[in-house]
Design a protein around this motif. Sequence first.
Motif, PDB file in Angstrom:
ATOM      1  N   ARG A  15       0.839  -1.195   0.000  1.00 10.97           N
ATOM      2  CA  ARG A  15       0.000   0.000   0.000  1.00 10.97           C
ATOM      3  C   ARG A  15       0.875   1.247   0.000  1.00 10.97           C
ATOM      4  O   ARG A  15       1.970   1.250   0.534  1.00 10.97           O
ATOM      5  N   GLU A  16       0.388   2.307  -0.599  1.00  8.09           N
ATOM      6  CA  GLU A  16       1.113   3.562  -0.641  1.00  8.09           C
ATOM      7  C   GLU A  16       0.856   4.363   0.638  1.00  8.09           C
ATOM      8  O   GLU A  16      -0.250   4.342   1.184  1.00  8.09           O
ATOM      9  N   LEU A  17       1.892   5.043   1.107  1.00  8.18           N
ATOM     10  CA  LEU A  17       1.701   6.020   2.177  1.00  8.18           C
ATOM     11  C   LEU A  17       1.359   7.335   1.485  1.00  8.18           C
ATOM     12  O   LEU A  17       2.211   7.980   0.887  1.00  8.18           O
ATOM     13  N   ILE A  18       0.106   7.727   1.549  1.00 10.05           N
ATOM     14  CA  ILE A  18      -0.381   8.877   0.792  1.00 10.05           C
ATOM     15  C   ILE A  18      -0.075  10.166   1.549  1.00 10.05           C
ATOM     16  O   ILE A  18      -0.478  10.333   2.697  1.00 10.05           O
ATOM     17  N   VAL A  19       0.635  11.092   0.913  1.00  6.80           N
ATOM     18  CA  VAL A  19       1.011  12.355   1.535  1.00  6.80           C
ATOM     19  C   VAL A  19      -0.017  13.429   1.196  1.00  6.80           C
ATOM     20  O   VAL A  19      -0.378  13.621   0.034  1.00  6.80           O
ATOM     21  N   THR A  20      -0.504  14.115   2.229  1.00  5.06           N
ATOM     22  CA  THR A  20      -1.475  15.199   2.032  1.00  5.06           C
ATOM     23  C   THR A  20      -1.101  16.383   2.922  1.00  5.06           C
ATOM     24  O   THR A  20      -0.280  16.255   3.834  1.00  5.06           O
ATOM     25  N   PHE A  21      -1.750  17.529   2.663  1.00  6.07           N
ATOM     26  CA  PHE A  21      -1.492  18.746   3.428  1.00  6.07           C
ATOM     27  C   PHE A  21      -2.820  19.343   3.893  1.00  6.07           C
ATOM     28  O   PHE A  21      -3.753  19.486   3.108  1.00  6.07           O
ATOM     29  N   GLN A  22      -2.884  19.710   5.153  1.00  2.12           N
ATOM     30  CA  GLN A  22      -4.132  20.153   5.763  1.00  2.12           C
ATOM     31  C   GLN A  22      -4.108  21.637   6.113  1.00  2.12           C
ATOM     32  O   GLN A  22      -3.120  22.331   5.884  1.00  2.12           O
ATOM     33  N   SER A  23      -5.198  22.113   6.688  1.00  6.92           N
ATOM     34  CA  SER A  23      -5.300  23.453   7.289  1.00  6.92           C
ATOM     35  C   SER A  23      -5.158  24.594   6.290  1.00  6.92           C
ATOM     36  O   SER A  23      -4.514  25.600   6.571  1.00  6.92           O
ATOM     37  N   ARG A  24      -5.786  24.464   5.127  1.00  4.54           N
ATOM     38  CA  ARG A  24      -5.767  25.578   4.177  1.00  4.54           C
ATOM     39  C   ARG A  24      -6.485  26.790   4.766  1.00  4.54           C
ATOM     40  O   ARG A  24      -7.454  26.652   5.503  1.00  4.54           O
ATOM     41  N   PHE A  25      -5.988  27.981   4.411  1.00  8.55           N
ATOM     42  CA  PHE A  25      -6.564  29.210   4.945  1.00  8.55           C
ATOM     43  C   PHE A  25      -6.455  30.298   3.878  1.00  8.55           C
ATOM     44  O   PHE A  25      -5.390  30.509   3.303  1.00  8.55           O
ATOM     45  N   GLY A  26      -7.559  30.978   3.613  1.00 12.14           N
ATOM     46  CA  GLY A  26      -7.539  32.063   2.635  1.00 12.14           C
ATOM     47  C   GLY A  26      -7.674  31.572   1.209  1.00 12.14           C
ATOM     48  O   GLY A  26      -7.904  30.388   0.942  1.00 12.14           O
ATOM     49  N   ARG A  27      -7.497  32.486   0.276  1.00 11.68           N
ATOM     50  CA  ARG A  27      -7.731  32.180  -1.138  1.00 11.68           C
ATOM     51  C   ARG A  27      -6.483  31.799  -1.907  1.00 11.68           C
ATOM     52  O   ARG A  27      -6.572  31.359  -3.056  1.00 11.68           O
ATOM     53  N   ALA A  28      -5.315  31.996  -1.323  1.00  9.42           N
ATOM     54  CA  ALA A  28      -4.070  31.688  -2.030  1.00  9.42           C
ATOM     55  C   ALA A  28      -3.947  30.183  -2.265  1.00  9.42           C
ATOM     56  O   ALA A  28      -4.548  29.369  -1.560  1.00  9.42           O
ATOM     57  N   LYS A  29      -3.164  29.815  -3.252  1.00  8.88           N
ATOM     58  CA  LYS A  29      -2.908  28.408  -3.531  1.00  8.88           C
ATOM     59  C   LYS A  29      -2.005  27.833  -2.442  1.00  8.88           C
ATOM     60  O   LYS A  29      -0.980  28.427  -2.095  1.00  8.88           O
ATOM     61  N   TRP A  30      -2.386  26.678  -1.914  1.00 12.50           N
ATOM     62  CA  TRP A  30      -1.612  26.022  -0.864  1.00 12.50           C
ATOM     63  C   TRP A  30      -1.020  24.729  -1.388  1.00 12.50           C
ATOM     64  O   TRP A  30      -1.383  24.254  -2.472  1.00 12.50           O
ATOM     65  N   LEU A  31      -0.102  24.161  -0.604  1.00 12.25           N
ATOM     66  CA  LEU A  31       0.500  22.882  -0.982  1.00 12.25           C
ATOM     67  C   LEU A  31      -0.589  21.834  -1.147  1.00 12.25           C
ATOM     68  O   LEU A  31      -1.562  21.797  -0.405  1.00 12.25           O
ATOM     69  N   GLU A  32      -0.413  20.976  -2.123  1.00 10.16           N
ATOM     70  CA  GLU A  32      -1.397  19.944  -2.437  1.00 10.16           C
ATOM     71  C   GLU A  32      -0.717  18.577  -2.493  1.00 10.16           C
ATOM     72  O   GLU A  32       0.496  18.482  -2.595  1.00 10.16           O
ATOM     73  N   PRO A  33      -1.548  17.500  -2.422  1.00  5.97           N
ATOM     74  CA  PRO A  33      -3.012  17.474  -2.355  1.00  5.97           C
ATOM     75  C   PRO A  33      -3.526  17.799  -0.953  1.00  5.97           C
ATOM     76  O   PRO A  33      -2.843  17.551   0.041  1.00  5.97           O
ATOM     77  N   ALA A  34      -4.730  18.368  -0.896  1.00  7.91           N
ATOM     78  CA  ALA A  34      -5.341  18.758   0.368  1.00  7.91           C
ATOM     79  C   ALA A  34      -5.926  17.536   1.076  1.00  7.91           C
ATOM     80  O   ALA A  34      -6.588  16.699   0.454  1.00  7.91           O
ATOM     81  N   THR A  35      -5.697  17.447   2.369  1.00  2.00           N
ATOM     82  CA  THR A  35      -6.160  16.297   3.143  1.00  2.00           C
ATOM     83  C   THR A  35      -7.668  16.105   3.041  1.00  2.00           C
ATOM     84  O   THR A  35      -8.143  14.978   2.812  1.00  2.00           O
TER      85      THR A  35
END
Length: 341
Positions: A241-261
């Motif tokens: 199985r893959e260990l899937i990497v995600t990024f959480q806690s988006r805030f505001g309208r700017a582009k954030w690191l992806e993929p989003a949790t």
Amino acid sequence: MSIPDGHPPLPTPAGTGVLLINLGTPGAPDAASVRRYLAEFLSDRRVVEIPPLVWQPILHGIILRTRPKKSAHAYQQVWRPDGSPLAAITRAQSEALQGAWGDDVLVDWAMRYGKPAIADRLASMQAGGARRILIAPLYPQYCAATTATANDAAFAALAKLRWQPAVRTLPPYHDHPAYIAALKASVEAGLARLDFVPDAILASFHGMPQRTLDLGDPYHCHCRKTARLLGEALAETLGGRELIVTFQSRFGRAKWLEPATDAVLAALPGKGVKKVAIVAPGFSADCLETLEELAIRGRETFLAAGGDRFAYLPCLNDSAGGIAMLRTILREELAGWIEPA
């Protein structure tokens, strides 16, 4: 040698201090306390890199009028009898490390935003006779908005002292073998406690604006390396199985690191992934972002999208493995200041 008459009192030298630092927390789970905390946190130029003339009217005119009540409700979901989870766990880590390197090494803790304040604890250590202090922001992955701003606050406090101690800072430990080994053991123990076998395991890191990566901040690379090393260490447990990497806690309208949790959790059931476990390797202690955002809202998102089973695996916190890891990496930075093990 005797002290001359009229000489100012001198503290008894205590040798070395270790100051554990984490992000911070409101003093209580109510709107007024959260508003004070957010005002300090979101006014930090390291955290929000928008010119103050543009940002401050938005912060005080919109965000601090609307967000505190919602955030206070979130804190109420995870608040403990001994207070904020982040503060309680960081205090427990400090207490567990007290005496780890002998009686002449003081261990204390502070919050970058809120209390206990970094300046207060450094002053206390200095007044207690610490002539060497290791400033230890507990962020495995370096980011200017976390590690650097904690160090900034410490340096600003030191700038006001007439008699400064010698200072070192804890570097990021995202790829330290002791950290990866502790994560591996914690994840395996967490999975062994489940009454189901996850179809997928997610590693969720706190998000940052994409702009931080574009400007050269190493945070994204550090997160990816942690995940790669953890995935390699867990290869047998993952069983393909893959260990899937995600990024959480988006805030505001700017582009954030992806993929989003949250987006990944919502999409997985449609891909046949019905059972999920999630871990947060970017946090040294459980806090609002793990206990409420992942364990509560993440679960709701996944189950609402058609998932069947969901599990959040705790951070290292003050577990035996977590404390042993901190002892190892902190001892390395104390080399030359304390006796070899």
